[in-house]
Design a protein around this motif. Structure first.
Motif, PDB file in Angstrom:
ATOM      1  N   THR A   3       0.847  -1.192   0.000  1.00 42.45           N
ATOM      2  CA  THR A   3       0.000   0.000   0.000  1.00 42.45           C
ATOM      3  C   THR A   3       0.878   1.235   0.000  1.00 42.45           C
ATOM      4  O   THR A   3       1.852   1.306   0.749  1.00 42.45           O
ATOM      5  N   CYS A   4       0.513   2.223  -0.810  1.00 40.90           N
ATOM      6  CA  CYS A   4       1.217   3.501  -0.790  1.00 40.90           C
ATOM      7  C   CYS A   4       0.602   4.346   0.315  1.00 40.90           C
ATOM      8  O   CYS A   4      -0.609   4.600   0.303  1.00 40.90           O
ATOM      9  N   ILE A   5       1.417   4.778   1.278  1.00 42.35           N
ATOM     10  CA  ILE A   5       0.856   5.521   2.408  1.00 42.35           C
ATOM     11  C   ILE A   5       0.487   6.958   2.021  1.00 42.35           C
ATOM     12  O   ILE A   5      -0.143   7.667   2.786  1.00 42.35           O
ATOM     13  N   PHE A   6       0.841   7.373   0.810  1.00 41.34           N
ATOM     14  CA  PHE A   6       0.530   8.749   0.386  1.00 41.34           C
ATOM     15  C   PHE A   6      -0.748   8.843  -0.444  1.00 41.34           C
ATOM     16  O   PHE A   6      -1.485   9.815  -0.331  1.00 41.34           O
ATOM     17  N   CYS A   7      -1.020   7.824  -1.280  1.00 39.43           N
ATOM     18  CA  CYS A   7      -2.252   7.891  -2.091  1.00 39.43           C
ATOM     19  C   CYS A   7      -3.212   6.747  -1.777  1.00 39.43           C
ATOM     20  O   CYS A   7      -4.264   6.645  -2.403  1.00 39.43           O
ATOM     21  N   ASN A   8      -2.804   5.884  -0.828  1.00 34.64           N
ATOM     22  CA  ASN A   8      -3.623   4.740  -0.394  1.00 34.64           C
ATOM     23  C   ASN A   8      -3.878   3.693  -1.466  1.00 34.64           C
ATOM     24  O   ASN A   8      -4.725   2.817  -1.290  1.00 34.64           O
ATOM     25  N   ILE A  20       5.560   3.242  -0.865  1.00 33.08           N
ATOM     26  CA  ILE A  20       5.216   4.426  -1.656  1.00 33.08           C
ATOM     27  C   ILE A  20       5.279   4.016  -3.124  1.00 33.08           C
ATOM     28  O   ILE A  20       6.169   3.251  -3.510  1.00 33.08           O
ATOM     29  N   CYS A  21       4.312   4.520  -3.910  1.00 33.39           N
ATOM     30  CA  CYS A  21       4.257   4.114  -5.312  1.00 33.39           C
ATOM     31  C   CYS A  21       5.134   5.021  -6.175  1.00 33.39           C
ATOM     32  O   CYS A  21       5.549   6.095  -5.734  1.00 33.39           O
ATOM     33  N   ARG A  22       5.399   4.569  -7.377  1.00 32.91           N
ATOM     34  CA  ARG A  22       6.244   5.347  -8.303  1.00 32.91           C
ATOM     35  C   ARG A  22       5.656   6.744  -8.554  1.00 32.91           C
ATOM     36  O   ARG A  22       6.369   7.745  -8.519  1.00 32.91           O
ATOM     37  N   ALA A  23       4.347   6.806  -8.760  1.00 31.46           N
ATOM     38  CA  ALA A  23       3.716   8.095  -9.068  1.00 31.46           C
ATOM     39  C   ALA A  23       3.925   9.093  -7.924  1.00 31.46           C
ATOM     40  O   ALA A  23       4.220  10.272  -8.164  1.00 31.46           O
ATOM     41  N   CYS A  24       3.787   8.623  -6.701  1.00 36.06           N
ATOM     42  CA  CYS A  24       3.970   9.532  -5.562  1.00 36.06           C
ATOM     43  C   CYS A  24       5.442   9.942  -5.404  1.00 36.06           C
ATOM     44  O   CYS A  24       5.728  11.079  -5.047  1.00 36.06           O
ATOM     45  N   ILE A  25       6.366   9.016  -5.666  1.00 33.46           N
ATOM     46  CA  ILE A  25       7.796   9.370  -5.591  1.00 33.46           C
ATOM     47  C   ILE A  25       8.090  10.495  -6.587  1.00 33.46           C
ATOM     48  O   ILE A  25       8.771  11.476  -6.275  1.00 33.46           O
TER      49      ILE A  25
HETATM   50 ZN   LIG Z   1       1.138   6.607  -4.166  1.00 30.39          ZN
END
Ligand SMILES: [Zn+2]
Length: 379
Positions: A3-8, A20-25
């Motif tokens: 799970t990405c803790i920034f976009c869920n 954290i996912c690639r898009a959020c990084i």
């Molecule tokens: Zn994300």
């Protein structure tokens, strides 16, 4: 499933460790995501007994500077270098602790040629290139050996590390350059010396010295022996030493292989804990000054591990565009990922993604290879 803790977002291609996912990084503001990324690396490094960040000995009287890699540690009493190799004891105050030019943390073994080296698809040990100046036979060099020089320690902190035994540094791995040089020299069937690890950057003076000692023995005995020297690294080394390595590889018929892990600096920091700025600068410097000197035998190459969910075709496009602007003939390998170290939850690079990456790379570069292809069921 991570799970990405920034976009869920939940996805099997989101690392459960990195969270954290690639898009959020790539898209979230760096000050927002940076503390999370570094806390992930810090926790892992703590378990490995490695310092969280390069020591800088700011308040200490003893300042032992190491300038071998991008981290540029300044060590004081009881400090451990970022690579984990140098540990300042209480009574040391004038020089950097080992490794040095004459002693290195190394595990060496002989490997029959052609090896599974990333560059065997274009080097003299695996192909007909370089004969007769740099190769024993006009074709793969069966019957000869490569001395695989595994160097302990790393200047990066890759979560997907596939050689993480380099972190288990022991006193008994410290070897003397003279003894090792004699040993390698005596086995006349050894035609390659390949430095890898970890990454060789943390021990560049040792590896350069070892290579030169053997080359000089061959020369002083008037032998016409084929002895290629290669470095396989993350590219974060001191510019002058990096150039010295290239000069040795160039004259011996060897080559330099860069692991270009990503193009985006934030992605490199997330996956590898350290900036890729020095790596890209060194790659550019060597490509501009040394690529294409030898006829039909590339002096350097690059490779990238296709980390699912993170190093995708968009990243490969950025990397190969960067290489193309330097020289479209630089050999490039894409490596299929398999789970290791902190990223065991991620699957093998999906076949469609790997093929898409291959297609993109071929759009920009003339010589592209797919490594670890057996993982996809290709022969
Ligand atoms: Zn994300």
């Amino acid at each position: 499933m991570g799970t990405c803790i920034f976009c869920n977002k939940k996805d099997r291609l989101i690392s459960q460790v990195l969270q954290i996912c690639r898009a959020c990084i790539l898209n979230k503001e760096w000050p927002i995501i940076k503390p999370h990324i570094f806390s992930v690396h810090n926790q892992i490094r703590q378990q490995e007994l490695l310092p969280k960040k390069p020591p800088k000995a700011e308040k200490s009287e003893i300042k032992l500077k190491c300038n071998l890699c991008i981290n540029e540690c300044v060590l004081s009493k009881n400090d451990i270098s970022y690579c984990g190799l140098r540990n300042v004891q209480k009574n040391q105050s004038s020089e950097l602790p080992f490794p040095s030019k004459t002693k290195g943390y190394i595990h060496g073994y002989v490997d029959p040629n052609p090896t599974n080296c990333c560059n065997s698809w274009f080097c003299p040990a695996g192909t007909s290139r370089g004969y007769p100046e740099y190769s024993v036979t006009k074709g793969p060099e069966y019957g000869t050996y490569s001395y695989a020089a595994f160097l302990y320690g790393c200047t990066y902190d890759c979560l997907f590390c596939q050689n993480w035994s380099h972190k288990k540094i022991r006193r008994q791995h410290l070897h003397d350059v003279d003894i090792l040089a004699s040993l390698i020299y005596k086995n006349k069937n050894i035609t390659c010396l390949c430095f890898f690890g970890g990454t060789p950057e943390a021990q560049l003076p040792f590896s350069i010295n070892l290579a030169n000692e053997i080359i000089n023995k061959i020369k002083n005995n008037g032998e016409k022996r084929i002895f290629r020297v290669c470095w396989e690294w993350n590219g974060s080394g001191n510019r002058d030493l990096v150039e010295e390595c290239m000069k040795i590889a160039l004259k011996t018929g060897g080559n330099i292989k860069f692991d270009l892990k990503s193009f985006n600096e934030k992605l490199n920091l997330a996956l590898c804990g350290v900036s890729n700025k020095r790596t890209l600068d060194n790659f550019k410097f060597l490509a501009e000054n040394y690529f294409g000197i030898r006829k039909d035998l590339p002096e350097m190459s690059a490779c990238t591990l296709m980390v699912p969910g993170y190093v995708n075709y968009e990243e490969i496009e950025k990397i190969t565009e960067f290489i193309k602007d330097l020289n479209i003939k630089i050999p490039y390998s894409l490596l299929v990922f398999h789970g290791d170290y902190q990223m065991r939850d991620l699957p093998i690079t999906p076949k469609e993604e790997a093929l898409k990456c291959l297609e993109v790379a071929k759009k920009y570069l003339q010589h592209v290879n797919l490594g670890n292809r057996f993982l996809l069921g290709f022969s």
